[in-house]
Design an enzyme around this catalytic site. Structure first.
Site, short mmCIF file in Angstrom:
data_model
loop_
_atom_site.label_atom_id
_atom_site.label_comp_id
_atom_site.label_asym_id
_atom_site.label_seq_id
_atom_site.Cartn_x
_atom_site.Cartn_y
_atom_site.Cartn_z
N GLU A 1 -13.61 2.95 -8.80
CA GLU A 1 -14.03 2.10 -7.26
C GLU A 1 -15.46 1.88 -7.24
O GLU A 1 -16.15 2.00 -6.56
CB GLU A 1 -13.54 2.87 -6.43
CG GLU A 1 -11.80 3.34 -6.15
CD GLU A 1 -11.43 3.87 -4.94
OE1 GLU A 1 -12.26 4.40 -4.30
OE2 GLU A 1 -10.19 3.76 -4.91
N GLU B 1 -1.93 3.63 -9.77
CA GLU B 1 -1.59 4.29 -8.31
C GLU B 1 -0.46 3.39 -7.43
O GLU B 1 -0.97 3.20 -6.16
CB GLU B 1 -2.78 4.50 -7.53
CG GLU B 1 -4.03 5.23 -8.34
CD GLU B 1 -5.24 5.45 -7.31
OE1 GLU B 1 -5.17 5.33 -6.39
OE2 GLU B 1 -6.20 5.85 -8.13
C1 GLA Z 1 -7.84 5.74 -4.16
C2 GLA Z 1 -8.18 7.00 -5.04
C3 GLA Z 1 -7.00 8.19 -5.09
C4 GLA Z 1 -6.60 8.32 -3.91
C5 GLA Z 1 -6.00 7.23 -2.99
C6 GLA Z 1 -5.49 7.56 -1.64
O1 GLA Z 1 -6.94 5.08 -4.53
O2 GLA Z 1 -8.40 6.51 -6.40
O3 GLA Z 1 -7.28 9.05 -5.84
O4 GLA Z 1 -7.36 9.18 -3.31
O5 GLA Z 1 -7.18 6.57 -3.06
O6 GLA Z 1 -4.74 8.70 -1.73
#
Ligand code: GLA
Length: 321
Positions: free
Chosen positions: A125, A232
């Protein structure tokens, strides 16, 4: 006929799941039946591994790694460099040289404990969401400067030469953010930075993005020669913070979600040769991070399995091809 996600998708890519230690007992069967790749939801983040006094605590991550090893599941590391969930002590009274030494010793400790994992998110990020800005303002960037991403990939790779390092981010398929991510990836590749892959977090919802945008994104990232992971995945029932609590069961929303997941996995299958794994962020609806986020108290139903660990309409839609 294959009835599990991992068997059905074996010709395409691994199917992964992120979970925490609290999921192991109640969800062990579901985890090992359907998935063949594991990400620690929190346990392999710096703030989980390192205590404020500098001592390491591998206990919780060890429980997840043990389950993965006993069941021949791949382990994806998440994450080395991030602006969140990192001990603030990393950045106190430091200099660029000291901070890079802190990173080196962190990566070294994790390697001594787990060996070199096959894949690891090197940076998470780093791109800013605001239109007018490119890089996110982070403690890493403040200390190391604007080219810190290239620097940390190089530093990490020296210690774990056999690990494929990924850049991981969200809003991966919204055109404006995608363009900025592509700009970053292209510059890293042009400078010869040791990056192997791009992780599309894929926190989507039943309204957005359009699956055609996801397809365009996958094409654009893959065209750079990078491996991809859907890292994710979840499909929320709400457009972020818009929308009142829905009731459940809910045939209308269930169908929308199943259609969305179905279209998404069709695209994933089409580009399977570029995709290493598709990982869900959570096992079943009741343990999703989206319960209560971003709207406190609001229940969500973003995954393929319900609160009773039963497959939902979305599960059958992903399995129906
Ligand atoms: C982001 C992070 C993850 C997690 C999610 C929310 O996407 O990369 O590690 O913390 O947020 O759970």
């Amino acid at each position: 006929m294959a009835e599990t996600l991992k068997e059905k998708y074996a010709p395409y890519f691994k199917v992964g799941v992120a979970f925490g230690t609290w999921d192991i007992e109640p969800k062990k069967d579901l985890i090992t039946t359907h998935f063949n790749s594991v990400t620690c939801a929190n346990e392999m983040k710096p703030s989980s591994l390192v205590r404020p006094n500098g001592e390491y605590n591998f206990g919780p991550a060890d429980q997840i790694v043990a389950l993965a090893k006993e069941n021949n599941m791949a382990i994806h590391g998440h994450t080395y460099v991030w602006h969140n969930q990192t001990p603030k002590e990393f950045f106190e009274n430091t200099t660029p040289e000291k901070l890079l030494d802190t990173l080196r010793s962190y990566v070294q400790k994790v390697k001594e404990h787990y060996g070199e994992l096959a894949t690891f998110d090197a940076v998470n990020e780093a791109i800013e969401d605001k239109s007018e800005e490119y890089l996110r303002d982070t403690p890493w960037r403040r200390v190391l400067g604007d080219d810190y991403i290239a620097t940390v990939f190089r530093v990490i790779k020296e210690i774990v030469p056999n690990t494929e390092l990924y850049y991981n981010d969200y809003n991966d398929s919204f055109p404006e953010k995608r363009e900025k991510i592509l700009r970053l990836l292209k510059s890293l590749i042009a400078e010869g930075v040791p990056i192997s892959g791009m992780g599309l977090q894929s926190h989507y919802n039943i309204f957005t993005p359009d699956v055609d945008e996801v397809k365009r994104s996958i094409e654009a990232y893959a065209a750079l020669g990078l491996k991809l992971r859907i890292s994710e995945l979840d499909v929320s029932m709400y457009n972020h913070d818009i929308g009142e609590q829905i009731s459940w069961p809910n045939p209308e929303y269930s169908k929308k979600q199943a259609d969305f997941y179905g279209k998404l996995f069709k695209v994933y299958r089409e580009y399977a040769k570029h995709i290493d794994a598709v990982t869900f962020w959570g096992v079943a609806d009741n343990d999703s991070w989206l319960n209560g986020f971003p709207v406190r108290g609001r229940r969500n139903y973003p995954l393929l399995f319900d609160d009773n660990k039963q497959p939902k309409e979305a599960f059958y839609s992903v399995m129906d091809f």
